[in-house]
Motif scaffolding. Structure first.
Motif, short mmCIF file in Angstrom:
data_model
loop_
_atom_site.label_atom_id
_atom_site.label_comp_id
_atom_site.label_asym_id
_atom_site.label_seq_id
_atom_site.Cartn_x
_atom_site.Cartn_y
_atom_site.Cartn_z
N LEU A 71 21.20 49.94 -15.72
CA LEU A 71 21.97 49.34 -16.81
C LEU A 71 21.22 49.33 -18.13
O LEU A 71 21.82 49.18 -19.19
CB LEU A 71 22.38 47.92 -16.44
CG LEU A 71 23.40 47.80 -15.30
CD1 LEU A 71 23.62 46.35 -14.93
CD2 LEU A 71 24.72 48.47 -15.68
N ALA A 74 22.71 51.92 -20.07
CA ALA A 74 24.16 51.84 -20.28
C ALA A 74 24.47 51.52 -21.74
O ALA A 74 23.61 51.04 -22.50
CB ALA A 74 24.77 50.79 -19.37
N GLU A 76 25.67 49.61 -24.92
CA GLU A 76 25.71 48.20 -25.31
C GLU A 76 27.15 47.77 -25.53
O GLU A 76 27.99 48.55 -26.01
CB GLU A 76 24.89 47.98 -26.58
CG GLU A 76 24.75 46.51 -26.96
CD GLU A 76 23.88 46.33 -28.19
OE1 GLU A 76 24.22 46.95 -29.22
OE2 GLU A 76 22.91 45.58 -28.13
N ALA A 77 27.45 46.56 -25.14
CA ALA A 77 28.81 46.05 -25.28
C ALA A 77 29.17 45.87 -26.75
O ALA A 77 28.30 45.62 -27.59
CB ALA A 77 28.95 44.74 -24.54
N VAL A 100 26.68 44.76 -20.95
CA VAL A 100 26.77 46.21 -21.10
C VAL A 100 28.17 46.67 -20.70
O VAL A 100 28.90 45.97 -19.99
CB VAL A 100 25.72 46.95 -20.23
CG1 VAL A 100 24.31 46.61 -20.67
CG2 VAL A 100 25.91 46.61 -18.76
N ASP A 102 30.42 49.65 -18.88
CA ASP A 102 30.39 50.74 -17.91
C ASP A 102 31.53 51.71 -18.23
O ASP A 102 32.70 51.37 -18.07
CB ASP A 102 30.54 50.17 -16.50
CG ASP A 102 30.46 51.25 -15.42
OD1 ASP A 102 30.33 52.43 -15.76
OD2 ASP A 102 30.55 50.88 -14.23
N SER A 105 33.63 52.96 -14.84
CA SER A 105 34.49 52.07 -14.07
C SER A 105 35.92 52.08 -14.62
O SER A 105 36.13 52.15 -15.83
CB SER A 105 33.94 50.64 -14.11
OG SER A 105 34.82 49.74 -13.48
N ASN A 110 31.58 42.68 -13.37
CA ASN A 110 30.64 42.12 -12.40
C ASN A 110 29.53 41.38 -13.12
O ASN A 110 29.20 41.68 -14.27
CB ASN A 110 30.00 43.24 -11.56
CG ASN A 110 30.96 43.84 -10.56
OD1 ASN A 110 31.09 43.38 -9.44
ND2 ASN A 110 31.66 44.90 -10.98
N VAL A 119 23.07 39.72 -16.00
CA VAL A 119 23.68 40.85 -16.68
C VAL A 119 25.16 40.87 -16.37
O VAL A 119 25.56 40.82 -15.20
CB VAL A 119 23.03 42.18 -16.25
CG1 VAL A 119 23.70 43.35 -16.98
CG2 VAL A 119 21.55 42.18 -16.53
N VAL A 121 28.49 43.10 -16.55
CA VAL A 121 28.89 44.50 -16.66
C VAL A 121 30.40 44.56 -16.74
O VAL A 121 31.10 44.11 -15.82
CB VAL A 121 28.40 45.33 -15.46
CG1 VAL A 121 28.70 46.81 -15.69
CG2 VAL A 121 26.92 45.10 -15.22
#
Length: 310
Positions: A71, A74, A76-77, A100, A102, A105, A110, A119, A121
């Motif tokens: 992650l 991955a 960044e949000a 973060v 994904d 998905s 999660n 974290v 996700v």
């Protein structure tokens, strides 16, 4: 009325899933006692428990560490999701999580925990499509699992299932084999159990235990379902019933096998008999009903296409 609902009404959610966990501990003790009573040496009994718990916890730790390292690379949000996660973490009294996105998905969310680190996700479609209110509620649900300490119980229940299943395998076959052969076969059983997401492994796991692991998984699933309802209640208290139900429906409609909010098979009407027995999440229909909602009422606000009935 479902067993989950009856337990909730009888003793309340926290007491209910602790009672189920106590029953699992009772099964664990009984299984080890049966092994000893049917000729397994004390060192063998200890080895069974240590191997089941050690393998499950070891693999869980390796997988979690691997996911957390992955992650770091991955995306960044977006600021909106980071802001919402920070606000909900503060409201629930947990450390602000790293967030973060994904891109692989389909629509899951999660939360992962490793000591003091948390974290969150989120799948890109979910982060992009959900309105702020619904997104806040879904994030609150996942962070509630962290605040309530639920994440630590998952490998414990799986390890109990392995131990009880191995005890059944011992009674059915292993005690009749030479010790060396029995030890190897028992190890293969445990590996199949830990890697049971593979269909062949799962079939071997079930057959070798004469189906006992399915019954133990069903009991463990009850505890998990009660925990999901507890996290639902925390999310509703932090946001609102309508917002949470809307977000939950959206997560389920987008669908993702690894999602931790709605589960891999979220709609009860589509569950197989085995999924109805062992699913770790209550159906979306039953979860909405706890707050006086039905899917049709929240589908439009969810902002996703309604799944077609199979």
């Amino acid at each position: 009325m479902s067993l989950t609902r009856r337990l909730d009404r009888a003793v309340g959610l926290p007491a209910a899933y602790r009672l189920v966990d106590a029953a699992l501990v009772g099964l664990l003790v009984a299984a080890l006692a049966v092994c000893y009573a049917t000729g397994m040496a004390p060192t063998g009994v200890a080895a069974v428990a240590l191997a089941a718990f050690g393998l499950e916890f070891g693999v869980s730790r390796v997988v979690t560490d691997g996911l957390l390292r992955g992650l770091e690379l991955a995306d960044e949000a977006p600021p909106r999701l980071r802001r919402i996660a920070a606000e909900m973490a503060a409201e629930l009294g947990v450390a602000e999580p790293s967030v973060v996105v994904d891109r692989e998905s389909a629509g899951g969310m999660n939360v992962l925990g490793d000591g003091d680190r948390t974290v969150l996700v989120a799948a890109a479609p979910l982060a992009e499509r959900l309105a702020d209110a619904a997104l806040r509620a879904v994030v609150a649900h996942e962070l509630a699992h962290r605040s309530l300490g639920h994440l630590h119980r998952v490998p414990l229940r799986a390890a109990v299932t392995h131990t009880v299943g191995l005890a059944a395998f011992w009674l059915v076959a292993l005690r009749h084999l030479p010790p060396q052969v029995a030890a190897v076969a028992g190890g293969v059983f445990l590996v199949a159990g830990v890697a049971r997401s593979n269909d062949i492994n799962f079939l071997l796991y079930v057959l070798a235990s004469a189906g006992v692991v399915v019954l133990v998984q069903a009991l463990a699933a009850r505890a998990s379902r009660l925990e999901e309802c507890h996290a639902d209640d925390v999310a509703v208290a932090a946001t609102s019933a309508t917002d949470f139900c809307t977000g939950l429906y959206a997560v389920g409609a987008l669908g993702d096998a690894d999602d931790a909010v709605a589960g891999g098979s979220p709609f009860g009407a589509r569950r197989t008999r085995l999924e109805r027995l062992t699913a770790e999440h209550p159906s979306i229909e039953s979860r909405l009903a706890r707050y006086g909602h039905v899917p049709d009422e929240v589908a439009e606000g969810a902002g996703v296409e309604r799944p077609a009935d199979d």
